[in-house]
Design an enzyme around this catalytic site. Structure first.
Site, PDB file in Angstrom:
ATOM      1  N   PHE A 139       0.855  -1.189   0.000  1.00  0.00           N
ATOM      2  CA  PHE A 139       0.000   0.000   0.000  1.00  0.00           C
ATOM      3  C   PHE A 139       0.888   1.234   0.000  1.00  0.00           C
ATOM      4  O   PHE A 139       1.679   1.434   0.916  1.00  0.00           O
ATOM      5  CB  PHE A 139      -0.933   0.033   1.213  1.00  0.00           C
ATOM      6  CG  PHE A 139      -1.876   1.208   1.176  1.00  0.00           C
ATOM      7  CD1 PHE A 139      -3.058   1.151   0.444  1.00  0.00           C
ATOM      8  CD2 PHE A 139      -1.564   2.386   1.827  1.00  0.00           C
ATOM      9  CE1 PHE A 139      -3.910   2.244   0.367  1.00  0.00           C
ATOM     10  CE2 PHE A 139      -2.414   3.495   1.762  1.00  0.00           C
ATOM     11  CZ  PHE A 139      -3.599   3.418   1.037  1.00  0.00           C
ATOM     12  N   ASP A 225       9.146   2.516   1.751  1.00  0.00           N
ATOM     13  CA  ASP A 225       7.980   3.292   2.169  1.00  0.00           C
ATOM     14  C   ASP A 225       7.831   3.091   3.670  1.00  0.00           C
ATOM     15  O   ASP A 225       7.365   2.052   4.128  1.00  0.00           O
ATOM     16  CB  ASP A 225       6.733   2.829   1.412  1.00  0.00           C
ATOM     17  CG  ASP A 225       5.483   3.613   1.837  1.00  0.00           C
ATOM     18  OD1 ASP A 225       5.546   4.345   2.845  1.00  0.00           O
ATOM     19  OD2 ASP A 225       4.446   3.467   1.163  1.00  0.00           O
ATOM     20  N   LYS A 254       2.429  10.053   7.867  1.00  0.00           N
ATOM     21  CA  LYS A 254       1.678   9.681   9.075  1.00  0.00           C
ATOM     22  C   LYS A 254       2.189  10.290  10.390  1.00  0.00           C
ATOM     23  O   LYS A 254       1.793  11.382  10.748  1.00  0.00           O
ATOM     24  CB  LYS A 254       1.573   8.157   9.159  1.00  0.00           C
ATOM     25  CG  LYS A 254       0.656   7.598   8.054  1.00  0.00           C
ATOM     26  CD  LYS A 254       0.052   6.265   8.396  1.00  0.00           C
ATOM     27  CE  LYS A 254      -1.130   5.934   7.518  1.00  0.00           C
ATOM     28  NZ  LYS A 254      -0.809   5.412   6.197  1.00  0.00           N
TER      29      LYS A 254
HETATM   30  C1  PLP Z   1      -1.008   5.540   4.802  1.00  0.00           C
HETATM   31  C2  PLP Z   1       0.055   5.077   3.893  1.00  0.00           C
HETATM   32  C3  PLP Z   1       0.287   5.693   2.660  1.00  0.00           C
HETATM   33  C4  PLP Z   1      -0.585   6.809   2.136  1.00  0.00           C
HETATM   34  O1  PLP Z   1      -0.576   7.921   2.956  1.00  0.00           O
HETATM   35  P1  PLP Z   1      -1.680   9.076   2.742  1.00  0.00           P
HETATM   36  O2  PLP Z   1      -1.240  10.157   3.666  1.00  0.00           O
HETATM   37  O3  PLP Z   1      -3.004   8.485   3.094  1.00  0.00           O
HETATM   38  O4  PLP Z   1      -1.630   9.470   1.314  1.00  0.00           O
HETATM   39  C5  PLP Z   1       1.339   5.225   1.892  1.00  0.00           C
HETATM   40  N1  PLP Z   1       2.119   4.212   2.303  1.00  0.00           N
HETATM   41  C6  PLP Z   1       1.924   3.591   3.482  1.00  0.00           C
HETATM   42  C7  PLP Z   1       2.843   2.486   3.901  1.00  0.00           C
HETATM   43  C8  PLP Z   1       0.880   3.990   4.304  1.00  0.00           C
HETATM   44  O5  PLP Z   1       0.653   3.358   5.463  1.00  0.00           O
END
Ligand code: PLP
Length: 398
Positions: A139, A225, A254
């Protein structure tokens, strides 16, 4: 006039807001530490923390003071100019990560999408194609390019998908090796060291080490990420520090701003060498207000030793959860790192989330069967004990 109820606000919201979130009929009004109250005065223990965002708890006095002070001085300029708070934050992030350059953004998706752009720029300068390989169950966000890296369920109805994306199963080195070896089309590999939305899945150490070697050998950009697993979440500043693997680029968001929207991506000077003026931009990214909130958050994590706290409380909590397995065989597996914890159930976890809410605990379900706990890094042991009590009650009915 009486104050509105949860239900009334829920109905008004439903009329106005685009129906993209299937929300709970609960309207939160205030928070303090790991406690949060709805508008009817019901108190909850927050084990979700705004999806791993409120890293130092709700309304930490240091973060509140920093925001108030900065708001009264200067909220926004533009990235045509330098601001002291952004300079301090950039310095902090490069020194914590060991990556020499940073770009500040507003969200996670914007950060991962930025890494894709800059990785492609590096690849094009080195005569390679632009394909980005992501992992199964990954994700990276909900913009078009980031859903192209993600699970098929997020792509349905939004085609055509941007080109230049491919995927390989997570933790399967041979599968990805076959895709990239002697393939000049591949620009980058993007991976979450600990997958979040995918169900709290930890990368194997030998897998990340092998990816590092593979990328070095093929001149492919390795992107981590760490939007969910970074900024102290796993008990170290970044999950990469548990693995001893340094990526070429890393995305953050986050927990970075303690609740204020801010994202970042970092890269080594090798990658930065491919970037020219005008290649990327943002109006809001890293403005003085967001940078001040982020600085105060990072300072709080450091001075209150919250990495250590996350590591110790996380391990303790996972041990307690695992010991519930005997009584409740519906618990398949407890896994995680620090305070990024998944409890895999033998069936969909949504009803459990609902009954936890009824019992005053905010959590969520991800990947269907996985109950996810990502509380504030400074949650108290006593609060975790209370969560275990309430969870036990809920498991009896589950
Ligand atoms: C939440 C998340 C995203 C996306 O972040 P947004 O601020 O919602 O765009 C991308 N990568 C990971 C691993 C995430 O947990």
């Amino acid at each position: 006039m009486s104050s509105p109820t949860n239900e009334v606000l829920y109905e008004i919201d439903k009329k106005n807001y685009l129906p993209t979130f299937n929300r709970f009929p609960i309207a939160f009004e205030k928070g303090q530490g790991s406690r949060i109250w709805d508008i009817e005065g019901k108190e909850y223990i927050d084990m979700l923390a705004g999806i791993a965002v409120n890293s130092v708890g709700h309304c930490h006095p240091k973060v509140v003071a920093a925001i108030q002070k900065q708001a009264a001085e200067l909220i926004h300029i533009s990235n045509f100019f330098v601001s002291p708070t952004q300079v301090a934050l950039s310095q902090k992030l490069t020194s914590l990560s060991g990556l020499e350059h940073v770009f500040l953004s507003n969200s996670g998706a914007e950060s991962t999408e930025g890494t894709i752009k800059i990785a492609r720029k590096y690849a094009s300068k080195h005569g390679r194609g632009g394909t980005v390989i992501s992992m199964g169950n990954a994700f990276h966000g909900r913009t078009l390019a980031t859903i192209a890296t993600g699970q098929k369920k997020y792509q349905k109805g939004f085609g055509p998908m941007p080109a230049g994306f491919d995927s390989a199963p997570f933790n399967d080195f041979e599968a990805i090796r076959e895709k990239v070896i002697h393939n000049n089309e591949v620009a980058a590999i993007i991976v979450e060291p600990v997958q979040g939305e995918g169900g709290i899945n930890l990368a194997h150490q030998d897998y990340l080490i092998a990816l590092r070697h593979l990328c070095d050998e093929q001149n492919i950009v390795l992107i981590f990420d760490e939007i969910q697993c970074g900024v102290g979440r796993t008990g170290k500043w970044f999950a990469k520090d548990h693995y001893g693997v340094q990526p070429d680029m890393m995305a953050l968001a986050k927990g970075l701003g303690g609740g204020v929207p801010i994202g970042a991506f970092l890269c080594s000077s090798k990658i930065a060498g491919a970037v020219d003026y005008g290649d990327h931009g943002t109006t809001f990214g890293g403005n003085p207000l967001a940078s001040a909130a982020s600085l105060a958050t990072l300072d709080t994590i450091a001075t209150e030793n919250l990495c250590t706290a996350a590591l110790e409380n996380g391990q303790w909590f996972m041990d307690q959860l695992a010991s519930l397995q005997k009584e409740f065989p519906v618990i398949r597996e407890v896994r995680g790192l620090g305070l990024m914890i998944g409890v895999e159930m033998g069936k969909p976890a949504a009803p459990l989330v609902k009954s936890l809410l009824n019992n005053g605990v905010v959590a969520n379900a991800t990947a269907g069967n996985v109950l996810r706990f990502v509380p504030a890094l400074n949650i108290k042991r006593k609060e975790l004990e209370e969560v275990l009590n309430r969870l036990t009650t809920c498991l009896h009915e589950f």
